[in-house]
Design an enzyme around this catalytic site. Structure first.
Site, short mmCIF file in Angstrom:
data_model
loop_
_atom_site.label_atom_id
_atom_site.label_comp_id
_atom_site.label_asym_id
_atom_site.label_seq_id
_atom_site.Cartn_x
_atom_site.Cartn_y
_atom_site.Cartn_z
N PHE A 51 21.37 28.57 66.80
CA PHE A 51 22.00 27.26 66.62
C PHE A 51 23.14 27.37 65.62
O PHE A 51 22.93 27.78 64.47
CB PHE A 51 20.96 26.24 66.13
CG PHE A 51 21.54 24.87 65.90
CD1 PHE A 51 21.84 24.04 66.98
CD2 PHE A 51 21.79 24.40 64.62
CE1 PHE A 51 22.38 22.78 66.78
CE2 PHE A 51 22.32 23.14 64.40
CZ PHE A 51 22.62 22.33 65.50
N GLY A 52 24.35 26.99 66.03
CA GLY A 52 25.52 26.98 65.15
C GLY A 52 25.89 25.55 64.80
O GLY A 52 25.97 24.69 65.67
N TYR A 53 26.13 25.31 63.50
CA TYR A 53 26.49 23.95 63.06
C TYR A 53 27.77 23.95 62.22
O TYR A 53 28.23 22.89 61.79
CB TYR A 53 25.34 23.33 62.24
CG TYR A 53 24.99 24.15 61.02
CD1 TYR A 53 24.08 25.20 61.11
CD2 TYR A 53 25.61 23.92 59.80
CE1 TYR A 53 23.79 25.98 60.01
CE2 TYR A 53 25.31 24.69 58.69
CZ TYR A 53 24.40 25.72 58.81
OH TYR A 53 24.12 26.51 57.70
N GLY A 54 28.34 25.16 61.99
CA GLY A 54 29.57 25.26 61.21
C GLY A 54 30.61 26.00 62.03
O GLY A 54 30.91 25.62 63.18
N GLU A 57 27.64 36.56 57.88
CA GLU A 57 27.12 35.43 57.09
C GLU A 57 26.29 35.89 55.91
O GLU A 57 25.30 35.26 55.56
CB GLU A 57 26.29 34.51 58.01
CG GLU A 57 27.00 34.09 59.27
CD GLU A 57 28.43 33.58 59.05
OE1 GLU A 57 28.79 33.26 57.90
OE2 GLU A 57 29.19 33.55 60.03
C1 BEZ Z 1 27.06 28.08 61.65
O1 BEZ Z 1 25.97 27.70 62.06
O2 BEZ Z 1 28.10 27.80 62.23
C2 BEZ Z 1 27.08 28.90 60.44
C3 BEZ Z 1 26.04 28.88 59.58
C4 BEZ Z 1 26.09 29.63 58.44
C5 BEZ Z 1 27.18 30.39 58.16
C6 BEZ Z 1 28.24 30.39 59.04
C7 BEZ Z 1 28.20 29.66 60.19
#
Ligand code: BEZ
Length: 191
Positions: A24-27, A99
């Site tokens: 799951f990506g949130y950023g 990350e």
């Molecule tokens: C993401 O979920 O997009 C993400 C989370 C932590 C670090 C970088 C990206």
């Protein structure tokens, strides 16, 4: 239980013996998928809120002048929208390096737009990591982002790409919208 303890208990087990896993990506993972994936689907997770509370020494800032990037904060009743990727476990070698600045992998339930569910992994940076910056008023967060830059580029581009990507997916996020609004307001005051 701290994020570190949950991570310690669950991290290894989730990848063991699997051919594929949901991430799951949130950023930045929403708009920058620089890894191979089998499928991607918009998804949400429950009980977490996205916040610009994590410092970035290695992407959107430097060790002397860290930028601000998002992490997730436990927040009962909140829903966080993002993008889920079905990936092979080998992808985590690349992402764990990308990350590495305080983020750990946790297991979380995901809900897709059609209501179906799956378990997935998500990167979260908790308050006990060295790069943690914590809360600040959204106007201060915007000012901090406006002056920050790192090897991956300007911190403002990270914020605005994330705000645009969430709008395109149709996910509202009051915090991201408030910080993006404050940044744009600063810009129009300066010109
Ligand atoms: C993401 O979920 O997009 C993400 C989370 C932590 C670090 C970088 C990206």
């Amino acid at each position: 239980m701290s994020v570190n303890t949950i991570e310690h208990n669950r991290r290894q087990n989730h990848l063991a013996g699997r051919d594929e896993v949901w991430l799951f990506g949130y950023g930045s993972l929403i708009y920058k998928a620089d890894f191979a994936f089998l499928e991607h689907r918009p998804a949400t997770i429950e009980g977490w809120a996205r916040r610009f509370w994590q410092g970035s020494h290695d992407h959107r800032g430097t060790p002397d002048a860290p930028g601000r990037v998002v992490t997730l904060i436990e927040s009962s009743g909140e829903t966080c929208g993002g993008m889920a990727y079905r990936v092979t476990p080998g992808v985590f070698e690349h992402l764990d390096h990308r990350e590495k600045n305080g983020y750990l992998r946790l297991v979380t339930p995901l809900t897709f737009a059609d209501g179906s569910t799956a378990e997935g992994l998500v990167y979260i940076a908790g308050p006990d990591n060295d790069a943690w910056l914590g809360p600040a008023p959204e106007t201060e967060i915007a000012a901090h982002i406006a002056r920050s830059r790192g090897p991956s580029g300007a911190n403002r581009d990270y914020l605005l790409c994330l705000a645009d990507a969430l709008a395109e997916l149709g996910y509202r996020d009051a915090h991201v919208e408030a910080v993006a609004h404050a940044l744009r307001t600063r810009d129009s005051a300066v010109t």
